[in-house]
Design an enzyme around this catalytic site. Structure first.
Site, short mmCIF file in Angstrom:
data_model
loop_
_atom_site.label_atom_id
_atom_site.label_comp_id
_atom_site.label_asym_id
_atom_site.label_seq_id
_atom_site.Cartn_x
_atom_site.Cartn_y
_atom_site.Cartn_z
N TYR A 258 0.66 -1.30 0.10
CA TYR A 258 0.16 -0.12 -0.13
C TYR A 258 0.79 1.35 0.13
CZ TYR A 258 -3.64 -3.21 1.47
OH TYR A 258 -4.22 -4.53 1.51
N CYS A 269 -14.41 -3.08 1.11
CA CYS A 269 -13.93 -3.25 2.52
C CYS A 269 -13.34 -1.63 3.27
CB CYS A 269 -13.05 -4.37 2.84
SG CYS A 269 -13.91 -5.89 2.43
#
Ligand SMILES: NC(=O)c1ccc[n+]([C@@H]2O[C@H](COP(=O)([O-])OP(=O)(O)OC[C@H]3O[C@@H](n4cnc5c(N)ncnc54)[C@H](O)[C@@H]3O)[C@@H](O)[C@H]2O)c1
Length: 449
Positions: A258, A269
């Site tokens: 990320y 999510c």
């Protein structure tokens, strides 16, 4: 062995000077504060830092370390000058560069009569661009000499922590050497030749920025953990146990995952769960500004993409990528869906390509989501890349499922590409050609500035 002068004998400068002297270099420390100079001259550490006093005393005894208030003599007796003076915040938050400017003036004055080439290395924390906009011009004006010809300016940011600065200096995780001409790094390569950890040679701007990114990330980690711990406490959950489990995941949590620059996050999510946590804090009357800021920050990132498209004033847009990430047809809270919706709302004609999304296959909440968000998406969606690209004036690339070769094989030189996957420096996107994509203008690559 190198001859080094160190400007500023505070936490950074005193440690740098003592450690370099201990490594065998000839070091002279410079400070405007005569008390600090006297302390170092008498073999005492000018700041309290474990192991420092011993190194200063050893350096003095070996005649490899001395200190002076005379900047000129220090420059003449050295080949490399490290700037380690303070860069505190002004009341507004702006950086106070006055000590750096005065050091540069003093170094420049001393360089005027100096015949030999000299290296000036910034170790103080300064914002990207400071070397070019302030340090080089100040030294050039004071010395009446030219950067790159008579002297070089490099950046070597400091990553040590107070309280273990000597240990950090001797055993750094990373060493960053920045210069716009790699030849300028020669003396620094020698100085750091035996250092442990990874050595990165990079540009001045990257070296200056990395230091801020590290500190911002450290601050983010502390505040994130503290907000989570406060929430845990209110929910009667053991925060330490949570952290123990959370940090054990070195694949997704404590890892590079990320951390690639790219487009906004989405999916079924992340947005939902961040929203739930922030709402939970609100219900508990707990102020969690960091957690609350995540979704607005993500939205602001998406808006920068919208602005980049609208700024081109072109209306026929091809968006490549619809699902929230490659390899899935999940459209729920996909940032591409939000982008398309915004562009349609602004009167753009949008065609969409996604090799993984076939409307006929969508079912359940996924199908419902896209029908609610973009009711007539079917007429705009295609799995034929060439047909979508050929009809477009601007190609917006929001998916990693397409490689550059495939993209370049389909675009025409008159088309604009807005690549949301990987921002390039602003300079690379100005004009009509970015080096690796001839004839293609990439305005959005500058949108993260
Ligand atoms: N303290 C840290 O642990 C740390 C870690 C990494 C980076 N940094 C950065 O390094 C820089 C220095 O931080 P510090 O904590 O060592 O600062 P400091 O305030 O402890 O020391 C700065 C020293 O510079 C001297 N000085 C001021 N103007 C001068 C001049 N014109 N010529 C010579 N000396 C001069 C001051 O008298 C002082 O002794 C800052 O930019 C800081 O952000 C600090």
């Amino acid at each position: 062995m190198a001859r080094v002068s160190v400007f500023g004998l505070g936490y950074v400068g005193a440690v740098t000077a003592a450690c370099l002297a201990d490594a065998g270099h000839e070091v002279v420390g410079v400070d405007v504060n005569p008390v600090k100079v006297d302390m170092m001259e008498s073999g005492r550490a000018p700041v309290l830092e474990p192991r420092l006093e011993g190194l200063v005393e050893k350096g003095r005894r070996a005649c490899r370390l001395r200190a002076t208030t005379n900047a000129s003599s220090a420059v003449h007796e050295s080949d490399v000058s490290f700037i380690c003076v303070g860069t505190p915040s002004l009341h507004s938050g702006r950086l106070d560069l006055s000590s750096v400017a005065r050091s540069c003036e003093a170094i420049g004055d001393a360089l005027r009569p100096k015949k030999e080439f000299h290296w000036v290395v910034t170790r103080s924390t300064v914002l990207p661009g400071t070397a070019k906009s302030m340090i080089i011009p100040t030294i050039e004006a004071a010395s009446e000499k030219r950067a790159g010809v008579d002297f070089a300016v490099c950046s070597n940011p400091e990553f040590t922590r107070e309280g273990c600065a000597v240990a950090d200096f001797l055993n750094p995780a990373i060493t960053v050497l920045g210069a716009d001409d790699p030849l300028h790094l020669v003396p620094l390569r020698d100085l750091y030749g035996k250092t442990s950890g990874q050595v990165f040679e990079t540009s001045l701007g990257v070296a200056e920025m990395v230091k801020y990114v590290c500190n911002a990330f450290h601050a983010l980690k502390v505040t994130f953990t503290n907000e989570i711990a406060s929430l845990c406490s209110q929910l009667d959950v053991d925060a330490r146990a949570v952290t123990r489990v959370f940090t054990a995941d070195t694949k997704l949590n404590i890892s590079k995952a990320y951390l690639d620059p790219g487009f906004a996050f989405g999916g079924s999510c992340l947005p939902k769960d961040v929203r739930a946590l922030a709402y939970c804090g609100k219900q508990l009357d707990l102020d969690l500004p960091l957690l609350r800021a995540i979704l607005p920050s993500n939205q602001a990132h998406l808006e920068r993409a919208v602005e980049a498209v609208l700024a081109t004033k072109r209306k026929r847009i091809g968006v490549l990528g619809l699902s929230f990430k490659p390899g899935t047809d999940d459209l729920r809270e996909s940032p591409s869906v939000q982008l398309i919706k915004r562009l349609l709302g602004e009167g753009c004609d949008v065609q969409v390509w996604d090799k993984d999304v076939s409307l006929g296959r969508l079912a359940g909440s996924n199908r419902q989501f896209i029908q609610d968000e973009i009711p007539h998406i079917g007429a705009r969606l295609s799995t034929d890349l060439e047909s979508v690209v050929s009809q477009s004036e601007i190609v917006v690339v929001g998916t990693n499922s397409l490689n550059d070769e495939a993209l370049l094989a389909t675009v025409r030189p008159d088309q604009l590409i807005i690549d949301l996957r990987a921002p390039l420096p602003r300079a690379a996107s100005v004009g009509t050609a970015a080096d690796h994509m001839p004839g293609v203008y990439q305005p959005a690559l500058s949108m993260r500035q």
